[in-house]
Design a protein around this motif. Structure first.
Motif, PDB file in Angstrom:
ATOM      1  N   SER A  97      39.229  21.706  24.431  1.00 53.13           N
ATOM      2  CA  SER A  97      39.572  22.805  25.330  1.00 53.13           C
ATOM      3  C   SER A  97      40.365  23.896  24.612  1.00 53.13           C
ATOM      4  O   SER A  97      40.034  25.082  24.683  1.00 53.13           O
ATOM      5  CB  SER A  97      40.381  22.259  26.513  1.00 53.13           C
ATOM      6  OG  SER A  97      40.783  23.296  27.364  1.00 53.13           O
ATOM      7  N   ASP A  98      41.409  23.492  23.923  1.00 54.10           N
ATOM      8  CA  ASP A  98      42.279  24.474  23.283  1.00 54.10           C
ATOM      9  C   ASP A  98      41.594  25.167  22.115  1.00 54.10           C
ATOM     10  O   ASP A  98      41.842  26.342  21.841  1.00 54.10           O
ATOM     11  CB  ASP A  98      43.583  23.806  22.839  1.00 54.10           C
ATOM     12  CG  ASP A  98      44.431  23.370  24.038  1.00 54.10           C
ATOM     13  OD1 ASP A  98      43.958  23.512  25.183  1.00 54.10           O
ATOM     14  OD2 ASP A  98      45.544  22.876  23.838  1.00 54.10           O
ATOM     15  N   ASN A  99      40.701  24.462  21.435  1.00 56.27           N
ATOM     16  CA  ASN A  99      39.921  25.125  20.383  1.00 56.27           C
ATOM     17  C   ASN A  99      38.990  26.176  20.973  1.00 56.27           C
ATOM     18  O   ASN A  99      38.688  27.185  20.326  1.00 56.27           O
ATOM     19  CB  ASN A  99      39.130  24.100  19.568  1.00 56.27           C
ATOM     20  CG  ASN A  99      39.990  23.395  18.535  1.00 56.27           C
ATOM     21  OD1 ASN A  99      41.065  23.867  18.177  1.00 56.27           O
ATOM     22  ND2 ASN A  99      39.525  22.258  18.051  1.00 56.27           N
ATOM     23  N   GLY A 100      38.528  25.939  22.197  1.00 57.67           N
ATOM     24  CA  GLY A 100      37.767  26.975  22.891  1.00 57.67           C
ATOM     25  C   GLY A 100      38.613  28.199  23.133  1.00 57.67           C
ATOM     26  O   GLY A 100      38.158  29.344  22.978  1.00 57.67           O
ATOM     27  N   GLY A 101      39.874  27.983  23.505  1.00 60.06           N
ATOM     28  CA  GLY A 101      40.799  29.100  23.680  1.00 60.06           C
ATOM     29  C   GLY A 101      41.083  29.801  22.372  1.00 60.06           C
ATOM     30  O   GLY A 101      41.153  31.042  22.313  1.00 60.06           O
ATOM     31  N   LYS A 102      41.224  29.028  21.306  1.00 57.05           N
ATOM     32  CA  LYS A 102      41.488  29.598  19.985  1.00 57.05           C
ATOM     33  C   LYS A 102      40.345  30.509  19.543  1.00 57.05           C
ATOM     34  O   LYS A 102      40.570  31.622  19.031  1.00 57.05           O
ATOM     35  CB  LYS A 102      41.685  28.477  18.970  1.00 57.05           C
ATOM     36  CG  LYS A 102      41.979  28.938  17.554  1.00 57.05           C
ATOM     37  CD  LYS A 102      42.170  27.737  16.632  1.00 57.05           C
ATOM     38  CE  LYS A 102      42.495  28.178  15.209  1.00 57.05           C
ATOM     39  NZ  LYS A 102      42.690  26.997  14.315  1.00 57.05           N
ATOM     40  N   ALA A 103      39.103  30.052  19.759  1.00 54.77           N
ATOM     41  CA  ALA A 103      37.948  30.853  19.359  1.00 54.77           C
ATOM     42  C   ALA A 103      37.884  32.157  20.149  1.00 54.77           C
ATOM     43  O   ALA A 103      37.580  33.221  19.594  1.00 54.77           O
ATOM     44  CB  ALA A 103      36.667  30.044  19.565  1.00 54.77           C
ATOM     45  N   ALA A 104      38.163  32.082  21.439  1.00 54.77           N
ATOM     46  CA  ALA A 104      38.140  33.286  22.268  1.00 54.77           C
ATOM     47  C   ALA A 104      39.205  34.287  21.814  1.00 54.77           C
ATOM     48  O   ALA A 104      38.949  35.496  21.710  1.00 54.77           O
ATOM     49  CB  ALA A 104      38.354  32.920  23.733  1.00 54.77           C
ATOM     50  N   LEU A 105      40.394  33.787  21.540  1.00 51.77           N
ATOM     51  CA  LEU A 105      41.479  34.671  21.107  1.00 51.77           C
ATOM     52  C   LEU A 105      41.164  35.315  19.762  1.00 51.77           C
ATOM     53  O   LEU A 105      41.448  36.491  19.537  1.00 51.77           O
ATOM     54  CB  LEU A 105      42.789  33.887  21.037  1.00 51.77           C
ATOM     55  CG  LEU A 105      43.351  33.436  22.394  1.00 51.77           C
ATOM     56  CD1 LEU A 105      44.502  32.465  22.201  1.00 51.77           C
ATOM     57  CD2 LEU A 105      43.799  34.641  23.217  1.00 51.77           C
ATOM     58  N   SER A 106      40.584  34.547  18.870  1.00 58.69           N
ATOM     59  CA  SER A 106      40.204  35.087  17.564  1.00 58.69           C
ATOM     60  C   SER A 106      39.203  36.229  17.714  1.00 58.69           C
ATOM     61  O   SER A 106      39.298  37.248  17.030  1.00 58.69           O
ATOM     62  CB  SER A 106      39.615  33.977  16.696  1.00 58.69           C
ATOM     63  OG  SER A 106      39.189  34.474  15.447  1.00 58.69           O
ATOM     64  N   SER A 107      38.240  36.065  18.633  1.00 56.98           N
ATOM     65  CA  SER A 107      37.235  37.103  18.830  1.00 56.98           C
ATOM     66  C   SER A 107      37.830  38.386  19.394  1.00 56.98           C
ATOM     67  O   SER A 107      37.269  39.468  19.231  1.00 56.98           O
ATOM     68  CB  SER A 107      36.139  36.589  19.773  1.00 56.98           C
ATOM     69  OG  SER A 107      36.609  36.496  21.112  1.00 56.98           O
ATOM     70  N   LEU A 108      38.984  38.252  20.053  1.00 56.03           N
ATOM     71  CA  LEU A 108      39.653  39.409  20.664  1.00 56.03           C
ATOM     72  C   LEU A 108      40.708  40.030  19.754  1.00 56.03           C
ATOM     73  O   LEU A 108      41.297  41.052  20.101  1.00 56.03           O
ATOM     74  CB  LEU A 108      40.313  38.989  21.981  1.00 56.03           C
ATOM     75  CG  LEU A 108      39.367  38.602  23.128  1.00 56.03           C
ATOM     76  CD1 LEU A 108      40.161  37.982  24.269  1.00 56.03           C
ATOM     77  CD2 LEU A 108      38.593  39.817  23.613  1.00 56.03           C
TER      78      LEU A 108
END
Length: 364
Positions: A78-89
């Motif tokens: 779950s948190d790695n999903g958040g990490k990927a989204a934040l990186s893209s932003l």
């Protein structure tokens, strides 16, 4: 009360579960991982403030994820999903938390530390609905945005709750899954996580209500047991249920830790194929038990998408594009556009059932 909120665009799989943990995982210490308003009771904090939906998304924000339990496979995904989204932003990601799923004092301590560090937003999966409130309200009074995901706090202690799926849909569908497997007859039990877990208790409430329907008249809930999201404890609780209730015909475990531990016990016992098991689990954890006949079917959502949606929501809050008021919308990358519902709830989607026909299509 049903959380009725729809996303205007859903992609991928909408699944449902609360945490995955291997047998024997120890519960001690804490971890930090880093990469480069006052509220009204019953309403999300700050929801009365004005939003600027056309405002540019800020970059360089720091969003801290505080899961129920670090080093837990479910929250890692779950948190790695958040990490990927934040990186893209173009944002910064941080993860902190305890390695015990019931250390509320530890969660409070981490919230206080993040407040002192003046992060832009906190995404937290709460171990208890009220225990974090004082600390989270202090964070919000310091301008930090607060999003809960997976497990909520009281609504006035955060701006948004990113929910896996409708709590009502999850609770009722798990009862229906087991009912079909049992031909709607027999004694059943529930193997939950912690007694204070907000999401678990909400789902169980809907399970109990669903069991009042006429078609479940021959099914009886004899026990709610608690494994505390600990694999060994959940294993032992399963054993205890079967010893205490020799006529038990089915178990619902709305926690990925619990369902895996229960399956591990059943598959090596005389109850395999005799006592039905369903609930919330990950395909990778449950694949072997589905294939060997221990489990006929279970549900889940995609934890990576849940974390991603929490990250997008936190960024939209920190950018001033939304405040948490019902009816506001925000974009969440490839996931689509989401609408905020009553009490600041954002719904990822509907649960998906996994069985022999489709489980090999998924890898998480």
């Amino acid at each position: 009360m049903s959380q009725r909120l729809t996303s205007t665009s859903r992609t991928g799989i909408a699944l449902a579960a609360t945490a995955a943990l291997a047998l024997g995982l120890s519960a001690c210490g804490g971890t930090t991982k880093t990469s480069t308003d006052k509220a009204t009771t019953g309403a999300p904090a700050g929801s009365s403030a004005s939003a600027a939906p056309n405002a540019a998304t800020k970059t360089g924000l720091t969003v801290a994820f505080l899961p129920k339990q670090v080093n837990n496979p479910y929250f890692t995904i779950s948190d790695n999903g958040g990490k990927a989204a934040l990186s893209s932003l173009g944002e910064n990601y941080k993860e902190v938390g305890t390695s015990s799923g019931t250390d509320t004092a530890g969660q409070v301590s981490y919230v206080n530390t993040l407040t002192q560090q003046q992060v832009s937003a906190i995404a937290v999966s709460a171990q208890d609905p009220g225990a974090l409130c004082t600390a989270l309200k202090q964070a919000m009074s310091n301008g930090i945005k607060v999003v809960t995901y997976d497990s909520d706090t009281n609504p006035d202690c955060r701006q948004l709750f990113v929910s896996q799926a409708s709590s009502e849909a999850l609770g009722r569908s798990e009862v229906d899954l087991l009912g079909k497997q049992l031909n709607y007859t027999g004694d059943i039990a529930i193997l939950s996580a912690a007694q204070t877990a907000t999401n678990q208790n909400t789902w169980i409430g809907y399970m109990q209500d669903e069991l009042k329907q006429p078609k479940f008249a021959k099914m009886k809930l004899v026990k709610i047991a608690y494994g505390n999201d600990d694999a060994q404890t959940s294993f032992q609780q399963t054993q205890g249920l079967l010893q205490q209730y020799p006529n038990l015909k089915g178990i619902i475990s709305p926690t990925t830790v619990g369902i895996k531990a229960a399956a591990q016990y059943l598959t090596g016992s005389k109850y395999k194929g005799q006592v039905m098991l369903t609930g919330l689990g990950t395909p990778n954890d449950m694949r072997s038990y589905v294939k060997d006949g221990t489990v006929q079917g279970f549900e889940l959502w995609d934890p990576a998408k849940l974390g991603s949606l929490a990250a997008y929501a936190a960024t939209a809050l920190a950018s001033g594009q939304i405040t948490g008021a019902a009816g506001q919308t925000f974009k969440a990358g490839d996931l689509g556009t989401f609408t905020i519902g009553d009490k600041g709830v954002v719904l990822l989607g509907q649960p998906t059932v996994f069985d022999k026909s489709n489980i090999d299509q998924f890898n998480f």
